[in-house]
Scaffold this motif. Structure first.
Motif, PDB file in Angstrom:
ATOM      1  N   ALA A  49      -7.436  59.513   7.455  1.00 33.06           N
ATOM      2  CA  ALA A  49      -8.473  59.699   6.443  1.00 33.06           C
ATOM      3  C   ALA A  49      -8.040  60.606   5.293  1.00 33.06           C
ATOM      4  O   ALA A  49      -8.356  60.331   4.132  1.00 33.06           O
ATOM      5  N   MET A 108     -10.166  67.487   1.861  1.00 31.10           N
ATOM      6  CA  MET A 108     -10.433  66.417   2.821  1.00 31.10           C
ATOM      7  C   MET A 108     -10.080  66.853   4.233  1.00 31.10           C
ATOM      8  O   MET A 108     -10.810  66.550   5.197  1.00 31.10           O
ATOM      9  N   LEU A 164     -12.837  69.299   5.502  1.00 33.43           N
ATOM     10  CA  LEU A 164     -14.103  68.601   5.724  1.00 33.43           C
ATOM     11  C   LEU A 164     -14.034  67.682   6.935  1.00 33.43           C
ATOM     12  O   LEU A 164     -14.891  67.738   7.829  1.00 33.43           O
ATOM     13  N   VAL A 165     -13.006  66.820   6.985  1.00 32.27           N
ATOM     14  CA  VAL A 165     -12.897  65.852   8.083  1.00 32.27           C
ATOM     15  C   VAL A 165     -12.642  66.552   9.410  1.00 32.27           C
ATOM     16  O   VAL A 165     -13.243  66.207  10.436  1.00 32.27           O
ATOM     17  N   GLN A 188     -15.208  66.255  12.426  1.00 30.74           N
ATOM     18  CA  GLN A 188     -14.660  65.532  13.566  1.00 30.74           C
ATOM     19  C   GLN A 188     -14.618  66.393  14.823  1.00 30.74           C
ATOM     20  O   GLN A 188     -14.882  65.913  15.932  1.00 30.74           O
ATOM     21  N   THR A 220     -20.389  53.976   2.706  1.00 30.32           N
ATOM     22  CA  THR A 220     -20.466  55.194   3.515  1.00 30.32           C
ATOM     23  C   THR A 220     -21.511  55.033   4.609  1.00 30.32           C
ATOM     24  O   THR A 220     -21.277  55.381   5.775  1.00 30.32           O
ATOM     25  N   THR A 243     -11.771  55.790   1.429  1.00 33.67           N
ATOM     26  CA  THR A 243     -12.020  57.178   1.815  1.00 33.67           C
ATOM     27  C   THR A 243     -13.487  57.390   2.164  1.00 33.67           C
ATOM     28  O   THR A 243     -13.818  58.005   3.189  1.00 33.67           O
ATOM     29  N   THR A 244     -14.383  56.884   1.326  1.00 33.91           N
ATOM     30  CA  THR A 244     -15.809  57.064   1.608  1.00 33.91           C
ATOM     31  C   THR A 244     -16.195  56.328   2.882  1.00 33.91           C
ATOM     32  O   THR A 244     -17.012  56.826   3.671  1.00 33.91           O
ATOM     33  N   GLN A 259     -14.251  55.850   5.463  1.00 37.53           N
ATOM     34  CA  GLN A 259     -13.713  56.606   6.587  1.00 37.53           C
ATOM     35  C   GLN A 259     -14.483  57.911   6.802  1.00 37.53           C
ATOM     36  O   GLN A 259     -14.726  58.309   7.944  1.00 37.53           O
ATOM     37  N   VAL A 260     -14.877  58.582   5.724  1.00 40.91           N
ATOM     38  CA  VAL A 260     -15.691  59.792   5.867  1.00 40.91           C
ATOM     39  C   VAL A 260     -17.030  59.439   6.509  1.00 40.91           C
ATOM     40  O   VAL A 260     -17.536  60.166   7.379  1.00 40.91           O
TER      41      VAL A 260
END
Length: 511
Positions: free
Chosen positions: A65, A213, A216-217, A221, A282, A408-409, A411-412
């Motif tokens: 991601a 990223m 945040l991820v 997670q 998303t 990306t959106t 996966q987020v």
């Protein structure tokens, strides 16, 4: 910005190029979910604990991601074909290393390498489709791409169950090696070399986006792992998430005010459909990542199905999504994709509410095939219309950047969905399961391999039914966003990679 001229060959076989890309794209998405059913076997085979084996999936998703914004832009700069082949080579080699890993630490490292390779591949698939198919034929291609994304998330657990039960956990990784080699040969032959643009690389933007990223991820997670509290010393989960958001805001401000060429062209968001499409995907990513867990827990722990049998409950979804994908593609090339996206997302929500109604202690397990079939029908009209509407107006030189943002959106959204459903399931179990002597709720963790005692079945089923309402509601955000898609623009003089011009009519907004 000056163009670096590469003579692109005529794309005489765009569908061959598409299928070459789909092989790799399908493989990397399957690997996002295939490990889930193999975790117990990996723990036993490598003498690992639950905290360690969780990182077999977490390392992959994190490495996948975080770089997507950057790797999409690299495709614009160095060519999507080159980036795709490089990523596929890394992914295939890492798959072999995963299967050969003698310890959990080396397996986690190899999985991170796998995810890094995957991050180079994903944006290029969408970018190539945008550039080799004219807008009036792109819907059918996006239907194949989109249904691949949806079906792969469901095939992972099925394939994982069959391979683990039949050959051992190592084979969920070994199977990627021949598939990766075939995909590399086909992509080398059929994916064209497309013109590139001499982008200047925004190094500060790269650093800010990667750091933001990652924080945040990682925070989202791993929040459940650390009980949303302290990770080490003064570092907390919420501290990481908030810092990640602050860094990403700084990244966006830098993209807005810097005088060179931005890593993320904010002008992309001036296009209404691109902005709305990222909101929609998303919500869809959130739902697809979170919807299977309550269903699988219910059929395994309450209905007593094996991992392979429980995965097979989702077969109607995968089959119908694949069969109907070409139909969806033809329709969105002819009519406004907005209405199909809204219909697909609303029906996906309806299927999940249907699951919530059926999940109880007495319901026959075969009844679950009906909402699975409705979900398959809806999936065929979710992915392709949203992708088509989002990318239709992207200029070719920014196809990689736009694809990177879109993926990306998505996966987020998936990471948010995975973390949210885990927290909600835990909360609903605490509320619905009977209290243990001395206080506290009963937990599935205490029963191990002996399964769930019958006296807990009713409360557990109720908790799972309540949990599945979350993705059913969240996905409706995608329906609202899709309802405001603008009528696709007329594409005057779209230029194919071979230099020929095509004119296409807009989709009929009134039909």
């Amino acid at each position: 910005m000056s163009t670096v001229h590469h003579q692109a060959p005529a794309v005489d076989r765009p569908w061959a190029a598409l299928w070459s890309l789909v092989i790799g794209f399908f493989m990397i998405l399957v690997d996002s979910t295939i490990v889930s059913v193999a975790n117990p076997a990996i723990m036993k085979g490598l003498d690992a604990g639950i905290d360690q084996v969780i990182w077999v999936t977490s390392a992959y998703l994190l490495a996948y991601a975080v770089p997507l914004l950057i790797t999409g832009r690299l495709g614009d700069r160095f060519g999507p074909r080159r980036m795709f082949l490089g990523g596929l080579a890394v992914f295939t080699i890492a798959s072999l290393l995963c299967g050969l890993a003698p310890s959990i630490g080396l397996l986690i490292a190899a999985r991170a390498l796998q995810g890094f390779g995957a991050s180079f591949m994903t944006p290029q698939t969408m970018a190539v489709i945008t550039r080799i198919f004219p807008p009036n034929r792109r819907g059918a291609a996006m239907a194949i791409w989109g249904s691949t994304a949806g079906v792969a998330m469901l095939v992972g657990p099925i394939a994982g169950g069959l391979l683990v039960d039949g050959l051992g956990w190592e084979w969920i990784f070994f199977v990627n090696v021949p598939v990766g080699i075939v995909g590399f040969v086909l992509a080398s032959r059929f994916v064209p070399v497309l013109p590139t643009n001499a982008h200047r690389f925004d190094l500060l933007g790269v650093a800010l986006s990667a750091i933001g990223m990652f924080l945040l991820v990682f925070g989202i997670q791993e929040g459940e792992t650390y009980d949303w509290g302290t990770i080490v010393g003064p570092i907390t989960v919420w501290g990481l998430i908030i810092t990640g958001i602050v860094v990403l805001v700084a990244f966006l401000l830098w993209q807005r005010f810097q005088k060179g060429e931005p890593l993320l062209p904010l002008a992309l968001f001036a296009d209404r459909n691109f902005s709305l499409g990222n909101v929609a995907i998303t919500a869809v990513g959130f739902t697809v990542a979170s919807m299977s867990l309550p269903i699988i827990f219910y059929v395994q722990l309450v209905r007593g199905l094996t991992p392979t049998q429980s995965a097979l409950i989702m077969v109607p979804t995968a089959v119908l999504a694949l069969v109907l994908a070409p139909v969806s593609g033809r329709l969105i090339d002819k009519y406004n994709p907005r209405w199909f996206a809204v219909m697909g997302v609303v029906l996906l929500s309806a299927a999940l509410f249907w699951y919530a109604w059926l999940i109880n202690e007495q319901a026959g397990v075969l009844w679950l095939l009906l909402p699975a079939a409705l979900m398959g029908f809806s999936n065929a009209f979710v992915w392709a219309p949203i992708a088509n509407a989002t990318t239709r107006n992207l200029p070719p030189r920014q196809a990689g950047a736009g694809s990177g943002v879109y993926n990306t959106t998505r996966q987020v959204g998936s990471v948010l969905g995975s973390a949210s459903i885990a927290a909600l399931i835990q909360a609903r179990l605490a509320a619905e399961l009977p209290k243990r002597p001395g206080g506290g709720s009963a937990s599935t963790a205490q029963f191990g391999e002996q399964g769930l005692p019958e006296f807990l079945h009713a409360g557990f089923a109720t908790a799972m039914a309540q949990a599945i309402v979350l993705p059913a509601v969240v996905v409706l955000v995608g329906a609202v966003a899709a309802a405001f898609f603008a009528r696709p623009q007329t594409q005057h003089g779209w230029t194919a990679p071979n230099g020929s011009e095509h004119r296409s009519e807009p989709a009929n907004a009134d039909r």
